[in-house]
Scaffold this motif. Structure first.
Motif, PDB file in Angstrom:
ATOM      1  N   GLY A  18       0.811  -1.209   0.000  1.00 30.29           N
ATOM      2  CA  GLY A  18       0.000   0.000   0.000  1.00 30.29           C
ATOM      3  C   GLY A  18       0.844   1.258   0.000  1.00 30.29           C
ATOM      4  N   VAL A  19       1.453   1.586   1.138  1.00 31.04           N
ATOM      5  CA  VAL A  19       2.312   2.776   1.210  1.00 31.04           C
ATOM      6  C   VAL A  19       3.773   2.449   0.955  1.00 31.04           C
ATOM      7  CG1 VAL A  19       0.889   4.261   2.654  1.00 31.04           C
ATOM      8  CG2 VAL A  19       2.287   2.510   3.736  1.00 31.04           C
ATOM      9  N   ASN A  20       4.152   1.154   1.023  1.00 36.47           N
ATOM     10  CA  ASN A  20       5.530   0.742   0.786  1.00 36.47           C
ATOM     11  C   ASN A  20       6.493   1.579   1.638  1.00 36.47           C
ATOM     12  OD1 ASN A  20       7.817  -0.465  -0.249  1.00 36.47           O
ATOM     13  ND2 ASN A  20       7.754   0.621  -2.204  1.00 36.47           N
ATOM     14  N   VAL A  21       6.346   1.448   2.952  1.00 41.23           N
ATOM     15  CA  VAL A  21       7.156   2.233   3.892  1.00 41.23           C
ATOM     16  C   VAL A  21       8.639   1.958   3.667  1.00 41.23           C
ATOM     17  CG1 VAL A  21       7.727   2.579   6.324  1.00 41.23           C
ATOM     18  CG2 VAL A  21       5.341   2.336   5.618  1.00 41.23           C
ATOM     19  N   GLN A  22       9.425   3.030   3.587  1.00 41.64           N
ATOM     20  CA  GLN A  22      10.865   2.946   3.387  1.00 41.64           C
ATOM     21  C   GLN A  22      11.610   3.148   4.706  1.00 41.64           C
ATOM     22  OE1 GLN A  22      12.246   2.335   0.061  1.00 41.64           O
ATOM     23  NE2 GLN A  22      10.083   1.732   0.021  1.00 41.64           N
ATOM     24  N   PRO A  23      12.844   2.670   4.813  1.00 44.66           N
ATOM     25  CA  PRO A  23      13.630   2.890   6.031  1.00 44.66           C
ATOM     26  C   PRO A  23      13.734   4.373   6.371  1.00 44.66           C
ATOM     27  CG  PRO A  23      14.706   1.268   4.633  1.00 44.66           C
ATOM     28  CD  PRO A  23      13.568   1.824   3.838  1.00 44.66           C
ATOM     29  N   ASN A  24      13.528   4.696   7.645  1.00 45.12           N
ATOM     30  CA  ASN A  24      13.620   6.060   8.166  1.00 45.12           C
ATOM     31  C   ASN A  24      12.524   6.993   7.654  1.00 45.12           C
ATOM     32  OD1 ASN A  24      16.031   5.553   9.704  1.00 45.12           O
ATOM     33  ND2 ASN A  24      17.174   5.630   7.771  1.00 45.12           N
ATOM     34  N   SER A 140       3.760   8.900  -1.168  1.00 50.63           N
ATOM     35  CA  SER A 140       3.056   7.617  -1.193  1.00 50.63           C
ATOM     36  C   SER A 140       1.821   7.696  -0.306  1.00 50.63           C
ATOM     37  CB  SER A 140       3.973   6.494  -0.686  1.00 50.63           C
ATOM     38  OG  SER A 140       5.100   6.352  -1.522  1.00 50.63           O
ATOM     39  N   TRP A 141       0.721   7.106  -0.767  1.00 54.00           N
ATOM     40  CA  TRP A 141      -0.503   7.130   0.022  1.00 54.00           C
ATOM     41  C   TRP A 141      -1.356   5.926  -0.334  1.00 54.00           C
ATOM     42  CZ3 TRP A 141      -5.236   7.958  -2.677  1.00 54.00           C
ATOM     43  CH2 TRP A 141      -5.092   8.372  -4.009  1.00 54.00           C
ATOM     44  N   THR A 142      -2.180   5.523   0.582  1.00 51.28           N
ATOM     45  CA  THR A 142      -3.091   4.421   0.317  1.00 51.28           C
ATOM     46  C   THR A 142      -4.344   4.570   1.155  1.00 51.28           C
ATOM     47  OG1 THR A 142      -3.208   2.019   0.009  1.00 51.28           O
ATOM     48  CG2 THR A 142      -2.290   2.779   2.085  1.00 51.28           C
ATOM     49  N   VAL A 143      -5.437   4.007   0.648  1.00 52.35           N
ATOM     50  CA  VAL A 143      -6.703   3.941   1.378  1.00 52.35           C
ATOM     51  C   VAL A 143      -7.096   2.482   1.489  1.00 52.35           C
ATOM     52  CG1 VAL A 143      -9.100   4.697   1.499  1.00 52.35           C
ATOM     53  CG2 VAL A 143      -7.395   6.169   0.410  1.00 52.35           C
ATOM     54  N   TRP A 228      -3.281   6.770 -19.588  1.00 55.35           N
ATOM     55  CA  TRP A 228      -4.013   5.785 -18.792  1.00 55.35           C
ATOM     56  C   TRP A 228      -3.060   5.192 -17.762  1.00 55.35           C
ATOM     57  CZ3 TRP A 228      -9.180   4.823 -19.042  1.00 55.35           C
ATOM     58  CH2 TRP A 228      -9.868   5.301 -20.168  1.00 55.35           C
ATOM     59  N   VAL A 229      -3.541   5.020 -16.556  1.00 58.66           N
ATOM     60  CA  VAL A 229      -2.741   4.407 -15.499  1.00 58.66           C
ATOM     61  C   VAL A 229      -3.598   3.378 -14.770  1.00 58.66           C
ATOM     62  CG1 VAL A 229      -1.282   6.446 -15.199  1.00 58.66           C
ATOM     63  CG2 VAL A 229      -3.337   6.192 -13.814  1.00 58.66           C
ATOM     64  N   GLY A 230      -2.944   2.542 -13.982  1.00 63.38           N
ATOM     65  CA  GLY A 230      -3.692   1.550 -13.221  1.00 63.38           C
ATOM     66  C   GLY A 230      -2.832   0.914 -12.163  1.00 63.38           C
ATOM     67  N   ALA A 231      -3.489   0.529 -11.091  1.00 59.39           N
ATOM     68  CA  ALA A 231      -2.838  -0.156  -9.968  1.00 59.39           C
ATOM     69  C   ALA A 231      -1.707   0.697  -9.413  1.00 59.39           C
ATOM     70  CB  ALA A 231      -2.383  -1.539 -10.368  1.00 59.39           C
ATOM     71  N   PHE A 241       3.919   2.494  -4.892  1.00 60.64           N
ATOM     72  CA  PHE A 241       2.888   2.372  -3.864  1.00 60.64           C
ATOM     73  C   PHE A 241       1.568   2.055  -4.551  1.00 60.64           C
ATOM     74  CE2 PHE A 241       2.739   6.788  -5.152  1.00 60.64           C
ATOM     75  CZ  PHE A 241       1.394   7.130  -5.125  1.00 60.64           C
ATOM     76  N   MET A 242       0.581   1.640  -3.762  1.00 65.13           N
ATOM     77  CA  MET A 242      -0.738   1.276  -4.277  1.00 65.13           C
ATOM     78  C   MET A 242      -1.758   2.183  -3.594  1.00 65.13           C
ATOM     79  SD  MET A 242      -1.614  -1.091  -6.549  1.00 65.13           S
ATOM     80  CE  MET A 242      -0.227  -2.223  -6.375  1.00 65.13           C
ATOM     81  N   ALA A 243      -2.300   3.141  -4.330  1.00 59.67           N
ATOM     82  CA  ALA A 243      -3.123   4.176  -3.710  1.00 59.67           C
ATOM     83  C   ALA A 243      -4.426   3.644  -3.123  1.00 59.67           C
ATOM     84  CB  ALA A 243      -3.421   5.285  -4.717  1.00 59.67           C
ATOM     85  N   ASN A 244      -5.010   2.653  -3.756  1.00 60.82           N
ATOM     86  CA  ASN A 244      -6.251   2.045  -3.240  1.00 60.82           C
ATOM     87  C   ASN A 244      -6.074   0.538  -3.144  1.00 60.82           C
ATOM     88  OD1 ASN A 244      -7.522   4.516  -3.233  1.00 60.82           O
ATOM     89  ND2 ASN A 244      -8.709   4.150  -5.079  1.00 60.82           N
ATOM     90  N   MET A 245      -6.500  -0.013  -2.029  1.00 60.79           N
ATOM     91  CA  MET A 245      -6.535  -1.458  -1.870  1.00 60.79           C
ATOM     92  C   MET A 245      -7.903  -1.832  -1.325  1.00 60.79           C
ATOM     93  SD  MET A 245      -2.694  -2.235  -0.399  1.00 60.79           S
ATOM     94  CE  MET A 245      -2.752  -3.951  -0.911  1.00 60.79           C
ATOM     95  N   PRO A 246      -8.768  -2.405  -2.156  1.00 60.06           N
ATOM     96  CA  PRO A 246      -8.491  -3.014  -3.461  1.00 60.06           C
ATOM     97  C   PRO A 246      -8.462  -1.990  -4.593  1.00 60.06           C
ATOM     98  CG  PRO A 246     -10.809  -3.223  -2.967  1.00 60.06           C
ATOM     99  CD  PRO A 246     -10.183  -2.591  -1.762  1.00 60.06           C
ATOM    100  N   THR A 247      -7.980  -2.448  -5.747  1.00 61.92           N
ATOM    101  CA  THR A 247      -8.120  -1.684  -6.977  1.00 61.92           C
ATOM    102  C   THR A 247      -8.240  -2.647  -8.151  1.00 61.92           C
ATOM    103  OG1 THR A 247      -7.162   0.048  -8.383  1.00 61.92           O
ATOM    104  CG2 THR A 247      -5.622  -1.460  -7.325  1.00 61.92           C
ATOM    105  N   GLU A 248      -9.185  -2.380  -9.033  1.00 67.38           N
ATOM    106  CA  GLU A 248      -9.406  -3.190 -10.239  1.00 67.38           C
ATOM    107  C   GLU A 248      -9.512  -2.302 -11.472  1.00 67.38           C
ATOM    108  OE1 GLU A 248      -9.381  -6.441 -10.147  1.00 67.38           O
ATOM    109  OE2 GLU A 248      -9.479  -6.731  -7.969  1.00 67.38           O
ATOM    110  N   GLU A 249      -9.189  -1.021 -11.331  1.00 63.60           N
ATOM    111  CA  GLU A 249      -9.468  -0.041 -12.376  1.00 63.60           C
ATOM    112  C   GLU A 249      -8.238   0.355 -13.172  1.00 63.60           C
ATOM    113  OE1 GLU A 249     -10.137   4.083 -10.954  1.00 63.60           O
ATOM    114  OE2 GLU A 249      -9.666   3.305  -8.965  1.00 63.60           O
TER     115      GLU A 249
END
Length: 409
Positions: A18-24, A140-143, A228-231, A241-249
């Motif tokens: 989702g947010v793919n947290v990085q070190p520090n 990075s952000w996720t819902v 066009w973008v996706g996932a 990162f993955m902004a929405n979980m789930p995502t199918e669009e």
């Protein structure tokens, strides 16, 4: 597989995919008390992968409802400036942001719509700079979501009360692939699948899309340099990162003044603690000129009147009817899930990363390229098994994109 095992995998997905947290890195979590147990797990997962700090901002639905019932009108025309500045500063320093939603779709049912509209406008105005950073992928952000008892009761009204939350957890685990043996690897494959559709649409570079379905006859012009973008997305530091979980669009931006015709909703819209259902929106040269709804019409009209930009669209998203969430036959009454079971559009602001060079463009340049700006962004569902979509090429040839609700290529 046990509930606790799935919960652990879901938390790991949120942090690593989702947010793919990085070190520090600092992680900011916006959530409610209903999610407390899960949040504690996410916090531990974040520190385990090297987070520098995890900041949790708590809310409580009962406190929110009490405010809307009892506070003076003036309380809904303001938003804490310190909160907006805090988010902007954290974003500028490279923090990641996670929203964990769980509120009842009927949280504010019966509340004066003017109060809801005023607060949405105040919050949108105060947070506009922060949201621009989000919508241009600077951070990075996720819902994601967790059940509350009230939300679960709305989704599964016929189940025994003691079973409703468990049923909603199971539906969330399935929708987010957290119930699989290796969810992280499953998401990588899912990302690749969606990008196959993205690559095809970007190669075709359609000038327009024409939607037809019962209650819908809509033509959407796409900006010349649309993407066009996706996932998965990539932030300013080059981290995925993955902004929405789930995502199918897969999605892009419409040209602000290029939307004409009318479109009918196919799923209820949960907005501002209320349900808007069975509505039709009519467009002329991009602008919304008429709205009608069997339920929540006043709420919908106030949403459209949030600002000038909320009279236009900011997103065009394609989701096949045969997507996993649609096939589950679960109506979540939550846009995070329901938009991933249906083609949808969004009222309000456009994503800057959906135009070539958009991530570094000024607001003026984005506008010149046809992108809409607003303090709001609200998705609504329009897809069905009866929807056809045609792509119109630069040389005015028509090609099938969707037939009977599913991909035609």
């Amino acid at each position: 597989m046990s509930f606790q095992a799935n919960l652990e995998k879901y938390a790991e997905l949120a942090v690593k995919v989702g947010v793919n947290v990085q070190p520090n890195q600092t992680l900011v979590i916006n959530t409610s008390l209903d999610s407390a147990e899960f949040v504690r797990l996410v916090v531990r997962k974040a520190y385990e992968v090297g987070a520098h700090n995890v900041i949790v901002n708590w809310a409580d639905d009962m406190v929110t409802r009490a405010k809307y019932e009892l506070a003076p009108d003036a309380a809904f025309t303001e938003y804490p400036e310190w909160r907006a500045r805090e988010l902007e500063e954290l974003a500028d320093k490279g923090a990641a942001f996670m929203s964990i939603v769980s509120s009842s779709p009927d949280l504010l049912k019966g509340v004066n719509p003017e109060r809801i509209a005023n607060f949405q406008k105040a919050a949108g105005t105060a947070l506009s700079n922060y949201r621009k950073k989000i919508q241009s992928d600077k951070v990075s952000w996720t819902v994601i979501a967790t059940p509350s008892s009230d939300w679960a009761a709305k989704v599964f009204p016929d189940a025994a009360p003691e079973e409703q939350v468990s049923l909603l957890w199971d539906a969330i685990f399935k929708a987010t692939r957290a119930d699989l043996d290796n969810p992280v690897e499953a998401w990588k494959k899912h990302d690749e699948t969606l990008h196959e559709k993205v690559a095809y649409l970007n190669e075709r570079r359609y000038k327009k899309l024409h939607y037809t379905a019962p209650g819908t006859d809509l033509t959407i012009t796409l900006p010349e340099k649309h993407i066009w973008v996706g996932a998965g997305s990539i932030n300013e530091q080059g981290n995925s990162f993955m902004a929405n979980m789930p995502t199918e669009e897969v999605f892009t931006v419409p040209h602000r003044t290029g939307v004409n015709g009318y479109v009918a909703s196919t799923k209820p819209l949960s907005y501002g603690g209320n349900i808007i259902d069975n509505f039709t929106i009519t467009f002329e040269n991009g602008r919304i000129v008429d709205v009608k709804a069997e339920q929540g019409e006043d709420i919908l009209k106030r949403l459209v009147d949030t600002d000038e930009g909320s009279h236009y669209l900011g997103e065009v998203a394609l989701v096949p009817f045969q997507s996993p969430i649609s096939q589950s036959n679960v109506l979540f009454y939550n846009t995070l899930f329901d938009e991933n079971a249906s083609n949808h559009l969004a009222i309000g602001s456009a994503y800057a990363f959906c135009i070539e060079g958009g991530k570094t463009m000024s607001a003026e340049d984005l506008e010149k390229n046809g992108l809409n700006e607003s303090i709001t962004h609200v998705d609504f569902m329009i897809g069905s098994a009866e929807m056809n979509i045609d792509g119109i090429t630069i040389d005015d040839q028509t090609e099938p994109v969707f037939r009977n609700g599913n991909w035609a290529f």
